[in-house]
Design a protein around this motif. Sequence first.
Motif, short mmCIF file in Angstrom:
data_model
loop_
_atom_site.label_atom_id
_atom_site.label_comp_id
_atom_site.label_asym_id
_atom_site.label_seq_id
_atom_site.Cartn_x
_atom_site.Cartn_y
_atom_site.Cartn_z
N ASP A 270 -52.69 47.14 -17.12
CA ASP A 270 -52.26 48.52 -16.95
C ASP A 270 -53.37 49.32 -16.26
OD1 ASP A 270 -51.47 51.16 -17.14
OD2 ASP A 270 -50.70 50.95 -19.16
N PRO A 271 -53.27 49.48 -14.94
CA PRO A 271 -54.34 50.19 -14.23
C PRO A 271 -54.45 51.67 -14.62
CG PRO A 271 -52.54 49.64 -12.73
CD PRO A 271 -52.24 48.99 -14.05
N PHE A 272 -53.34 52.29 -15.03
CA PHE A 272 -53.43 53.71 -15.40
C PHE A 272 -54.19 53.88 -16.71
CE2 PHE A 272 -51.71 57.79 -17.06
CZ PHE A 272 -52.36 58.60 -16.14
N GLN A 273 -54.04 52.95 -17.64
CA GLN A 273 -54.81 53.03 -18.88
C GLN A 273 -56.31 52.94 -18.57
OE1 GLN A 273 -53.70 50.49 -22.18
NE2 GLN A 273 -55.77 50.51 -22.97
N THR A 274 -56.67 52.00 -17.71
CA THR A 274 -58.07 51.85 -17.32
C THR A 274 -58.55 53.12 -16.61
OG1 THR A 274 -57.77 49.48 -17.11
CG2 THR A 274 -59.67 50.43 -15.98
N GLN A 275 -57.71 53.70 -15.76
CA GLN A 275 -58.08 54.92 -15.04
C GLN A 275 -58.30 56.08 -16.01
OE1 GLN A 275 -58.34 55.10 -11.33
NE2 GLN A 275 -59.67 56.58 -12.29
N LEU A 276 -57.40 56.25 -16.98
CA LEU A 276 -57.58 57.31 -17.98
C LEU A 276 -58.88 57.13 -18.77
CD1 LEU A 276 -54.08 57.88 -19.65
CD2 LEU A 276 -55.50 59.61 -18.53
N LEU A 277 -59.16 55.90 -19.14
CA LEU A 277 -60.40 55.61 -19.87
C LEU A 277 -61.61 55.97 -19.01
CD1 LEU A 277 -61.79 54.39 -22.39
CD2 LEU A 277 -61.53 52.15 -21.32
N ASN A 278 -61.62 55.55 -17.76
CA ASN A 278 -62.74 55.85 -16.86
C ASN A 278 -62.88 57.34 -16.60
OD1 ASN A 278 -63.41 53.13 -16.65
ND2 ASN A 278 -62.20 52.83 -14.80
N TRP A 279 -61.76 58.03 -16.37
CA TRP A 279 -61.82 59.48 -16.14
C TRP A 279 -62.39 60.20 -17.36
CZ3 TRP A 279 -56.18 60.08 -14.01
CH2 TRP A 279 -56.16 59.75 -12.65
N THR A 280 -61.94 59.82 -18.55
CA THR A 280 -62.41 60.49 -19.77
C THR A 280 -63.91 60.27 -19.95
OG1 THR A 280 -60.23 60.14 -20.74
CG2 THR A 280 -62.01 60.78 -22.23
N VAL A 281 -64.35 59.04 -19.74
CA VAL A 281 -65.79 58.75 -19.83
C VAL A 281 -66.55 59.57 -18.80
CG1 VAL A 281 -67.52 56.94 -19.47
CG2 VAL A 281 -65.49 56.46 -20.86
N ASP A 282 -66.08 59.61 -17.57
CA ASP A 282 -66.76 60.37 -16.51
C ASP A 282 -66.86 61.85 -16.87
OD1 ASP A 282 -67.06 58.07 -14.99
OD2 ASP A 282 -65.43 58.56 -13.60
N ILE A 283 -65.78 62.43 -17.38
CA ILE A 283 -65.79 63.85 -17.76
C ILE A 283 -66.85 64.10 -18.82
CG2 ILE A 283 -64.48 65.65 -18.95
CD1 ILE A 283 -61.95 64.41 -17.54
N ILE A 284 -66.89 63.25 -19.84
CA ILE A 284 -67.85 63.45 -20.93
C ILE A 284 -69.28 63.25 -20.43
CG2 ILE A 284 -68.66 62.52 -23.15
CD1 ILE A 284 -65.65 62.06 -23.80
N GLU A 285 -69.51 62.21 -19.64
CA GLU A 285 -70.86 61.97 -19.12
C GLU A 285 -71.33 63.10 -18.21
OE1 GLU A 285 -71.24 57.12 -19.25
OE2 GLU A 285 -70.55 58.04 -17.38
N ASN A 286 -70.42 63.67 -17.43
CA ASN A 286 -70.79 64.75 -16.51
C ASN A 286 -70.94 66.09 -17.19
OD1 ASN A 286 -70.95 63.13 -14.21
ND2 ASN A 286 -68.74 63.23 -13.90
#
Length: 183
Positions: free
Chosen positions: A5-21
């Motif tokens: 599921d590429p969208f699940q992976t994308q949501l996970l990556n986006w959420t991590v990026d938002i928190i890290e930034n």
Amino acid sequence: MLPDDPFQTQLLNWTVDIIENRCQLLALAFAQRSKFEGWLKFELASLAHQNGFQDVKFENAHANGRSDFSIRHNETVHHVELKTANTNLRMIGVRDMSKPITKNLSGIALDIQKLKAVGGYSVSVLFPIPEHDCRWIRYVESIESQSLQRIDIENSCRTISVRIGNYIAMAVVVVVGVPRQPL
């Protein structure tokens, strides 16, 4: 996790990026154990829109209630539920709290159950957690048990470090793809 599921992976990556930034901003929330799901909802929806997803709708109705937001990609509508679950784990630099996390975990499990009627994604952030503390795995197992939804920790979870003064706390991002299930 939905298979491949590429969208699940994308949501996970986006959420991590938002928190890290936005670590400095979130350090304030972590130190006071303040939830931030409203802010995170708009950040995620904005990123989805910037990346070609259409029809961003907040509090969108579906067969089993309302999702925090939904977006469309090609002809598929993705319903997304968000929760930020503050723990009561003791840490220097973080306000003490005796309220147990059990209601937060039950709320995440309930969101997953609701999504089974339409399919979608549960995005959760468990925070604050002492650095190198693995108790968060028990929290994920509790969500899995209550929701009756398998959660692949390796592919569905990421830990992020957030500095609070001279100390490090962690957040754990959990993204669960929930397939639509026949009634």
